[in-house]
Design a protein around this motif. Sequence first.
Motif, PDB file in Angstrom:
ATOM      1  N   GLY A 125      31.436 128.408  39.062  1.00  0.00           N
ATOM      2  CA  GLY A 125      30.998 127.154  39.681  1.00  0.00           C
ATOM      3  C   GLY A 125      30.741 126.024  38.705  1.00  0.00           C
ATOM      4  N   VAL A 126      30.799 126.297  37.411  1.00  0.00           N
ATOM      5  CA  VAL A 126      30.604 125.245  36.411  1.00  0.00           C
ATOM      6  C   VAL A 126      31.881 124.418  36.339  1.00  0.00           C
ATOM      7  N   THR A 127      31.758 123.127  36.664  1.00  0.00           N
ATOM      8  CA  THR A 127      32.915 122.240  36.664  1.00  0.00           C
ATOM      9  C   THR A 127      32.867 121.212  35.536  1.00  0.00           C
ATOM     10  N   ASP A 128      31.711 121.051  34.909  1.00  0.00           N
ATOM     11  CA  ASP A 128      31.551 120.100  33.815  1.00  0.00           C
ATOM     12  C   ASP A 128      31.007 120.833  32.599  1.00  0.00           C
ATOM     13  N   LEU A 129      31.756 120.764  31.499  1.00  0.00           N
ATOM     14  CA  LEU A 129      31.361 121.426  30.261  1.00  0.00           C
ATOM     15  C   LEU A 129      31.174 120.389  29.172  1.00  0.00           C
ATOM     16  N   LEU A 130      30.007 120.390  28.562  1.00  0.00           N
ATOM     17  CA  LEU A 130      29.718 119.501  27.433  1.00  0.00           C
ATOM     18  C   LEU A 130      29.594 120.348  26.180  1.00  0.00           C
ATOM     19  N   TRP A 131      30.432 120.065  25.196  1.00  0.00           N
ATOM     20  CA  TRP A 131      30.303 120.667  23.871  1.00  0.00           C
ATOM     21  C   TRP A 131      29.427 119.728  23.062  1.00  0.00           C
ATOM     22  N   ASP A 132      28.230 120.153  22.735  1.00  0.00           N
ATOM     23  CA  ASP A 132      27.312 119.361  21.921  1.00  0.00           C
ATOM     24  C   ASP A 132      27.493 119.792  20.472  1.00  0.00           C
ATOM     25  N   MET A 133      28.216 118.992  19.707  1.00  0.00           N
ATOM     26  CA  MET A 133      28.572 119.344  18.333  1.00  0.00           C
ATOM     27  C   MET A 133      27.599 118.768  17.302  1.00  0.00           C
ATOM     28  N   GLY A 134      26.428 118.347  17.737  1.00  0.00           N
ATOM     29  CA  GLY A 134      25.457 117.741  16.834  1.00  0.00           C
ATOM     30  C   GLY A 134      24.998 118.642  15.705  1.00  0.00           C
ATOM     31  N   GLU A 135      25.069 119.955  15.885  1.00  0.00           N
ATOM     32  CA  GLU A 135      24.645 120.901  14.857  1.00  0.00           C
ATOM     33  C   GLU A 135      25.823 121.620  14.198  1.00  0.00           C
ATOM     34  N   ALA A 136      27.040 121.195  14.520  1.00  0.00           N
ATOM     35  CA  ALA A 136      28.230 121.780  13.890  1.00  0.00           C
ATOM     36  C   ALA A 136      28.418 121.078  12.546  1.00  0.00           C
ATOM     37  N   THR A 137      28.232 121.820  11.475  1.00  0.00           N
ATOM     38  CA  THR A 137      28.267 121.229  10.137  1.00  0.00           C
ATOM     39  C   THR A 137      29.671 121.038   9.597  1.00  0.00           C
ATOM     40  N   PHE A 138      30.640 121.786  10.128  1.00  0.00           N
ATOM     41  CA  PHE A 138      32.027 121.713   9.669  1.00  0.00           C
ATOM     42  C   PHE A 138      32.916 122.237  10.775  1.00  0.00           C
ATOM     43  N   MET A 139      34.113 121.646  10.890  1.00  0.00           N
ATOM     44  CA  MET A 139      35.072 122.110  11.881  1.00  0.00           C
ATOM     45  C   MET A 139      36.461 122.072  11.254  1.00  0.00           C
ATOM     46  N   ASP A 140      37.189 123.197  11.339  1.00  0.00           N
ATOM     47  CA  ASP A 140      38.576 123.188  10.892  1.00  0.00           C
ATOM     48  C   ASP A 140      39.475 123.173  12.127  1.00  0.00           C
ATOM     49  N   VAL A 141      40.736 123.502  11.952  1.00  0.00           N
ATOM     50  CA  VAL A 141      41.683 123.435  13.050  1.00  0.00           C
ATOM     51  C   VAL A 141      41.278 124.316  14.230  1.00  0.00           C
ATOM     52  N   ALA A 142      40.455 125.313  14.008  1.00  0.00           N
ATOM     53  CA  ALA A 142      39.967 126.141  15.120  1.00  0.00           C
ATOM     54  C   ALA A 142      39.211 125.285  16.132  1.00  0.00           C
ATOM     55  N   GLY A 143      38.498 124.281  15.665  1.00  0.00           N
ATOM     56  CA  GLY A 143      37.807 123.373  16.569  1.00  0.00           C
ATOM     57  C   GLY A 143      38.774 122.594  17.436  1.00  0.00           C
ATOM     58  N   LEU A 144      39.926 122.246  16.878  1.00  0.00           N
ATOM     59  CA  LEU A 144      40.950 121.572  17.684  1.00  0.00           C
ATOM     60  C   LEU A 144      41.458 122.495  18.778  1.00  0.00           C
ATOM     61  N   HIS A 145      41.652 123.767  18.443  1.00  0.00           N
ATOM     62  CA  HIS A 145      42.062 124.735  19.461  1.00  0.00           C
ATOM     63  C   HIS A 145      40.997 124.855  20.549  1.00  0.00           C
ATOM     64  N   LEU A 146      39.762 124.856  20.151  1.00  0.00           N
ATOM     65  CA  LEU A 146      38.661 124.956  21.101  1.00  0.00           C
ATOM     66  C   LEU A 146      38.694 123.790  22.092  1.00  0.00           C
TER      67      LEU A 146
END
Length: 116
Positions: free
Chosen positions: A38-59
């Motif tokens: 039933g979840v139709t809206d997903l928010l990724w809160d990246m405020g605490e993500a210190t680094f993102m590589d290409v895996a984040g793009l896949h996400l």
Amino acid sequence: MDITTTIDGTRARISPRGVIDYDTLPPLRAATAALPAGVTDLLWDMGEATFMDVAGLHLLFDPAPPGGPLRTTTVCGLGPQPLRLLSLAAGLDPALDAARLASGAPQGAHGGTRRP
């Protein structure tokens, strides 16, 4: 990697803390897969993500698994490094519609829609 998921009705917020890379991608995908249908809206809160590589793009850009629910996906709190990665990827591959992530999102967020 710590992951906090908060669900409020049809909305969910997933907040990863730490590095987003191929080692941490499976638990992040598992957090998404564990959301109620039933979840139709997903928010990724990246405020605490210190680094993102290409895996984040896949996400952010990979389609939902077949048979999975359609969800509007927004992103907030992107720091300079993840935002730069997103910009570079969009410049290299126009098929990565980074503008989609930025359209219609609340101030300070980047948002878009992910479809199966």
